[in-house]
Scaffold this motif. Sequence first.
Motif, PDB file in Angstrom:
ATOM      1  N   GLN A 179       0.840  -1.213   0.000  1.00  0.00           N
ATOM      2  CA  GLN A 179       0.000   0.000   0.000  1.00  0.00           C
ATOM      3  C   GLN A 179       0.876   1.264   0.000  1.00  0.00           C
ATOM      4  O   GLN A 179       0.560   2.246  -0.672  1.00  0.00           O
ATOM      5  CB  GLN A 179      -0.914  -0.017   1.227  1.00  0.00           C
ATOM      6  N   ASN A 184       2.432   1.511  -3.570  1.00  0.00           N
ATOM      7  CA  ASN A 184       1.435   1.872  -4.589  1.00  0.00           C
ATOM      8  C   ASN A 184       0.842   3.252  -4.350  1.00  0.00           C
ATOM      9  O   ASN A 184       0.087   3.758  -5.173  1.00  0.00           O
ATOM     10  CB  ASN A 184       0.322   0.825  -4.620  1.00  0.00           C
ATOM     11  N   LYS A 215      -1.297   4.028  -2.048  1.00  0.00           N
ATOM     12  CA  LYS A 215      -2.686   3.975  -1.593  1.00  0.00           C
ATOM     13  C   LYS A 215      -2.824   4.471  -0.142  1.00  0.00           C
ATOM     14  O   LYS A 215      -3.904   4.875   0.270  1.00  0.00           O
ATOM     15  CB  LYS A 215      -3.193   2.541  -1.709  1.00  0.00           C
ATOM     16  N   VAL A 216      -1.729   4.392   0.581  1.00  0.00           N
ATOM     17  CA  VAL A 216      -1.775   4.838   1.987  1.00  0.00           C
ATOM     18  C   VAL A 216      -0.597   5.814   2.229  1.00  0.00           C
ATOM     19  O   VAL A 216       0.531   5.544   1.799  1.00  0.00           O
ATOM     20  CB  VAL A 216      -1.662   3.646   2.958  1.00  0.00           C
TER      21      VAL A 216
END
Length: 596
Positions: A33, A36, A38-39
């Motif tokens: 994450q 990527n 995403k977080v």
Amino acid sequence: MGRRIQSAIMGAGFASLPEFAQKLGWSRALIYQYVNGKVLVQLDRLQQVAEHTGKNLDWFLVADPRAASAQVAVLEDERDRCAARTAELERKLGDEREVRLNEVSDHRTTLMHALRETCLAHRRSGDAASMLEIAARWMELASQSGDDRAVMEANLQIGHAWFLTGEVARAERALGAALTVATALGDARAEQSVRQEMVRVLQASGHNEEARRQALALAESELWWPRWSGLVSLAALAEQTGELDTAQVHLDAASSVVEEADEPAERKAVARAYIVSNQANVALAHGRYREALHLGETLGTLAGQASLPDQLREAALNLAVVQLRLGKLERASEQLRMLAEWAAMSPDKRLSALTKIFQSELSRRCGDLPEAKKLAHAAIEEATEARRGQILAEAELVLGEAYWQEGQLDDAKYHLARCASRSEKLKLRRPELAAQLALSRIAANEQALNAGESLADVSDAISQHGYDDLHVDVIIELARLETPERAGKLAVTAIEMARSAGYFWGECGAMLAEAEARLGHGQTERAAELVQSCFELKTRAVTSLDNVDRAALLEGELALQARVSTAYRSAGEPEKAARLEQYSVDAINRTLTPGQ
């Protein structure tokens, strides 16, 4: 940021992202994450990545890590330039501060020097109040500057000023502080200067043994100034305790020290003035008023030449006492009036109290007993306030004598006993014996038991100490206890002693004693001549003086004249009695000023 995290992990040698996650204790899902995007990676987690991959934290945070490092370098350079600029400014500020501190120090030093010179000028003029004011400012500056020597010197002057004003306890404290500093500094000259002041203060406060210890330390000095000063102090202590011959030995030694010193004439003149001052005191203690007159006049000349106001006042006081005892009452009155004005202009409690004591004696001699008592009471108050035991004893003595002449015998004995007790405690031999003599004379007049023995004991002590005027007084009293033949011989001896010493009142008293003895022998003509001589002497002494009670002044002469007149009339010679009575009336009238 995700790609940079992945790049950093791979560059650090980790085989895979899951391996890195396991290393940090994270889940596989969490690391993917972060990579990527995403977080959002928390800052503490990013710090862990940086630590395990060997990257700087800013490498992950800025778009171009190399540019960030360059910016940091620029900032560091700016920091260094600011630090250098700050150091330069601090150096300049320090230099300016040092300059200003030096300027303040120079100003303070200049001001302290000016205050010192002003204080010493006030000392030379005898202005104790101004001395205290200036010395206090001097002391404050010296303390602020940490100048121990200046603190010591200021305390020395403060002690001197307090002594002049009669504040003996304060003077003792200030001089004690000065001595402590002088000793700590190891300054022998300064220490001896302080000891010189302390001797006078300790003597005035009744600490004679400590005063003698300090004086001995000075007299043993290798320096000429403290040596002569110590010898003079020892002489003053000896004079106080009645060792007049010892006092003269010390003064002769002090004179030799001064004469042998290879010092400027001005300094030796100062020393001579103080030596002569003490020689005059010894002559006064002896009751040798002709000698004291010469020494008092010499002191006035020396003190004027050396610009010593304290010794000018001492000369004036000595001359006032001498004129009073010589029977020169008009001169004594004028001298005492001048001294009272001096005392009023400066807070000199010693001078004020002593002036009142001798004004009281003058008033008593003139028969003004209410004024004599008033002045004596005032002197007692001032001496008590100033804690001057010696002056207090003298004031009690003159008050007792005033009450005695007034006939208030209980009050007289009370104050005379207080004088004798205080004098014995302070080792003031002359006032102690003067009080004992007065008490013995009162006892003899009251025909008390053992009065003759008491007089004889006092006579022996007075003769032993060489108090010539008191010896005349005791011989007169002893004559009254003898047969007319023996009394006449004693009275003639007393007259000769009084004339030799210049003791006017003793001469008059002895003449009356001889007249009484002659009358007892039936020699009325000689008794009348002596009474007439006493009238002439006393009335001439008070000519031009106000506030003279002629009846009180001539009480003894008038009483004896009445007895002589009675003897003439009993012998059938009333005309001689009338002539004697008229003579006394004419003598009194010649002394009266218009309006009296």
